[in-house]
Design a protein around this motif. Sequence first.
Motif, PDB file in Angstrom:
ATOM      1  N   ILE A  31      15.050  38.567  28.833  1.00 53.51           N
ATOM      2  CA  ILE A  31      16.493  38.814  28.959  1.00 53.51           C
ATOM      3  C   ILE A  31      16.816  40.252  28.563  1.00 53.51           C
ATOM      4  O   ILE A  31      17.532  40.958  29.279  1.00 53.51           O
ATOM      5  N   CYS A  32      16.284  40.692  27.436  1.00 54.08           N
ATOM      6  CA  CYS A  32      16.548  42.061  26.985  1.00 54.08           C
ATOM      7  C   CYS A  32      16.041  43.087  27.990  1.00 54.08           C
ATOM      8  O   CYS A  32      16.708  44.097  28.248  1.00 54.08           O
ATOM      9  N   ALA A  33      14.879  42.836  28.579  1.00 53.04           N
ATOM     10  CA  ALA A  33      14.325  43.769  29.566  1.00 53.04           C
ATOM     11  C   ALA A  33      15.250  43.909  30.772  1.00 53.04           C
ATOM     12  O   ALA A  33      15.357  44.996  31.356  1.00 53.04           O
ATOM     13  N   ARG A  34      15.933  42.847  31.147  1.00 52.59           N
ATOM     14  CA  ARG A  34      16.869  42.904  32.289  1.00 52.59           C
ATOM     15  C   ARG A  34      18.029  43.861  32.020  1.00 52.59           C
ATOM     16  O   ARG A  34      18.674  44.328  32.950  1.00 52.59           O
ATOM     17  N   ALA A  50      16.201  31.711  36.348  1.00 52.42           N
ATOM     18  CA  ALA A  50      16.488  31.593  37.784  1.00 52.42           C
ATOM     19  C   ALA A  50      17.917  32.033  38.096  1.00 52.42           C
ATOM     20  O   ALA A  50      18.161  32.705  39.098  1.00 52.42           O
ATOM     21  N   LYS A  51      18.861  31.654  37.242  1.00 50.50           N
ATOM     22  CA  LYS A  51      20.257  32.064  37.450  1.00 50.50           C
ATOM     23  C   LYS A  51      20.416  33.575  37.365  1.00 50.50           C
ATOM     24  O   LYS A  51      21.302  34.149  37.997  1.00 50.50           O
ATOM     25  N   LEU A  52      19.558  34.204  36.580  1.00 46.83           N
ATOM     26  CA  LEU A  52      19.658  35.645  36.374  1.00 46.83           C
ATOM     27  C   LEU A  52      18.750  36.447  37.303  1.00 46.83           C
ATOM     28  O   LEU A  52      18.724  37.676  37.210  1.00 46.83           O
ATOM     29  N   ASP A  53      18.006  35.774  38.164  1.00 43.81           N
ATOM     30  CA  ASP A  53      17.155  36.497  39.111  1.00 43.81           C
ATOM     31  C   ASP A  53      18.012  37.442  39.953  1.00 43.81           C
ATOM     32  O   ASP A  53      19.081  37.086  40.426  1.00 43.81           O
ATOM     33  N   GLY A  54      17.508  38.647  40.097  1.00 47.23           N
ATOM     34  CA  GLY A  54      18.198  39.630  40.920  1.00 47.23           C
ATOM     35  C   GLY A  54      19.285  40.386  40.187  1.00 47.23           C
ATOM     36  O   GLY A  54      19.993  41.183  40.800  1.00 47.23           O
ATOM     37  N   VAL A  55      19.433  40.164  38.889  1.00 48.03           N
ATOM     38  CA  VAL A  55      20.467  40.891  38.159  1.00 48.03           C
ATOM     39  C   VAL A  55      19.855  41.846  37.132  1.00 48.03           C
ATOM     40  O   VAL A  55      20.458  42.134  36.117  1.00 48.03           O
ATOM     41  N   ASP A  56      18.657  42.331  37.422  1.00 48.95           N
ATOM     42  CA  ASP A  56      18.045  43.326  36.543  1.00 48.95           C
ATOM     43  C   ASP A  56      18.916  44.579  36.526  1.00 48.95           C
ATOM     44  O   ASP A  56      19.623  44.874  37.479  1.00 48.95           O
ATOM     45  N   MET A  84      21.435  45.163  34.496  1.00 46.38           N
ATOM     46  CA  MET A  84      22.840  44.900  34.189  1.00 46.38           C
ATOM     47  C   MET A  84      23.310  45.879  33.127  1.00 46.38           C
ATOM     48  O   MET A  84      22.517  46.339  32.302  1.00 46.38           O
ATOM     49  N   PRO A  85      24.593  46.189  33.122  1.00 52.19           N
ATOM     50  CA  PRO A  85      25.094  47.124  32.106  1.00 52.19           C
ATOM     51  C   PRO A  85      24.966  46.524  30.708  1.00 52.19           C
ATOM     52  O   PRO A  85      25.212  45.334  30.508  1.00 52.19           O
ATOM     53  N   LEU A  86      24.602  47.357  29.778  1.00 48.27           N
ATOM     54  CA  LEU A  86      24.393  46.906  28.407  1.00 48.27           C
ATOM     55  C   LEU A  86      25.667  46.287  27.823  1.00 48.27           C
ATOM     56  O   LEU A  86      25.589  45.405  26.976  1.00 48.27           O
ATOM     57  N   GLN A  87      26.836  46.692  28.328  1.00 48.00           N
ATOM     58  CA  GLN A  87      28.098  46.135  27.825  1.00 48.00           C
ATOM     59  C   GLN A  87      28.207  44.639  28.103  1.00 48.00           C
ATOM     60  O   GLN A  87      28.940  43.935  27.424  1.00 48.00           O
ATOM     61  N   ALA A  88      27.493  44.135  29.094  1.00 50.28           N
ATOM     62  CA  ALA A  88      27.551  42.711  29.434  1.00 50.28           C
ATOM     63  C   ALA A  88      26.584  41.876  28.597  1.00 50.28           C
ATOM     64  O   ALA A  88      26.657  40.651  28.616  1.00 50.28           O
ATOM     65  N   PHE A  89      25.713  42.539  27.838  1.00 48.46           N
ATOM     66  CA  PHE A  89      24.682  41.825  27.085  1.00 48.46           C
ATOM     67  C   PHE A  89      25.278  40.880  26.044  1.00 48.46           C
ATOM     68  O   PHE A  89      24.837  39.744  25.905  1.00 48.46           O
ATOM     69  N   GLY A  90      26.276  41.332  25.313  1.00 48.25           N
ATOM     70  CA  GLY A  90      26.893  40.493  24.288  1.00 48.25           C
ATOM     71  C   GLY A  90      27.515  39.238  24.875  1.00 48.25           C
ATOM     72  O   GLY A  90      27.363  38.138  24.328  1.00 48.25           O
ATOM     73  N   SER A  91      28.200  39.393  26.000  1.00 50.40           N
ATOM     74  CA  SER A  91      28.824  38.234  26.645  1.00 50.40           C
ATOM     75  C   SER A  91      27.780  37.240  27.127  1.00 50.40           C
ATOM     76  O   SER A  91      27.950  36.026  26.968  1.00 50.40           O
ATOM     77  N   LEU A  92      26.714  37.735  27.726  1.00 46.93           N
ATOM     78  CA  LEU A  92      25.658  36.838  28.188  1.00 46.93           C
ATOM     79  C   LEU A  92      24.986  36.141  27.005  1.00 46.93           C
ATOM     80  O   LEU A  92      24.737  34.927  27.058  1.00 46.93           O
ATOM     81  N   THR A  93      24.735  36.884  25.938  1.00 47.70           N
ATOM     82  CA  THR A  93      24.116  36.281  24.759  1.00 47.70           C
ATOM     83  C   THR A  93      24.999  35.176  24.196  1.00 47.70           C
ATOM     84  O   THR A  93      24.520  34.086  23.868  1.00 47.70           O
ATOM     85  N   ALA A  94      26.302  35.419  24.120  1.00 49.27           N
ATOM     86  CA  ALA A  94      27.236  34.392  23.632  1.00 49.27           C
ATOM     87  C   ALA A  94      27.214  33.167  24.547  1.00 49.27           C
ATOM     88  O   ALA A  94      27.225  32.028  24.074  1.00 49.27           O
ATOM     89  N   LEU A  95      27.171  33.394  25.852  1.00 54.68           N
ATOM     90  CA  LEU A  95      27.118  32.289  26.814  1.00 54.68           C
ATOM     91  C   LEU A  95      25.837  31.471  26.639  1.00 54.68           C
ATOM     92  O   LEU A  95      25.871  30.232  26.628  1.00 54.68           O
ATOM     93  N   LEU A  96      24.714  32.160  26.468  1.00 56.26           N
ATOM     94  CA  LEU A  96      23.432  31.463  26.294  1.00 56.26           C
ATOM     95  C   LEU A  96      23.413  30.664  24.993  1.00 56.26           C
ATOM     96  O   LEU A  96      22.943  29.521  24.976  1.00 56.26           O
TER      97      LEU A  96
END
Length: 173
Positions: free
Chosen positions: A145-148, A79-85, A87-99
């Motif tokens: 998440i990866c699909a986003r 739900a928090k990530l709704d609407g953020v499809d 996203m730049p791949l560079q942000a993936f690592g940061s989001l993964t670390a946050l999760l």
Amino acid sequence: MQSVSVQGESSRRRDLVAAVLALWPEQGSGELSARSLALAAGVNASSIYYHFNDLEHLYEVAQAEALTLAAQWADGWRAKLDGVDGMPLQAFGSLTALLIDDWCEGARALAFAWRECQLLAARNPRFAPPSDAWNALWREFWSEICARFGAAGSAEATTLFFDGESLLHMMRW
């Protein structure tokens, strides 16, 4: 830890499930006793056998509750990530670390329940279905998440990375 909300259950039964979820981070199932669980739940040890017949059934119910709460955690992040499809791949690592950090710290009791299920399933085939359900939860979550990020092909590797990194993050140094 999130509260236990086992639908339609007696308060003693709910208290016992909550005690299991609260004690798994401190002790594994192998170290828990009926007496320690009953003490933590504020009930007599005989309540475990009255409500669950044995400790393994109590652990199965606790696993089902933990899976429900973990699915709610995952849905909250979706739900928090709704609407953020896209996203730049560079942000993936940061989001993964946050999760990973949020899972291991914010939902620590659930993270331990997941690990406890893996251990229980290795010793007792009765816990294979909940272990499979945990695996399915994470495969589905990381696939989404990866699909986003346009990285759907990395979902399996990301699921495995999450498995390993979350285990390391649960250790307190």
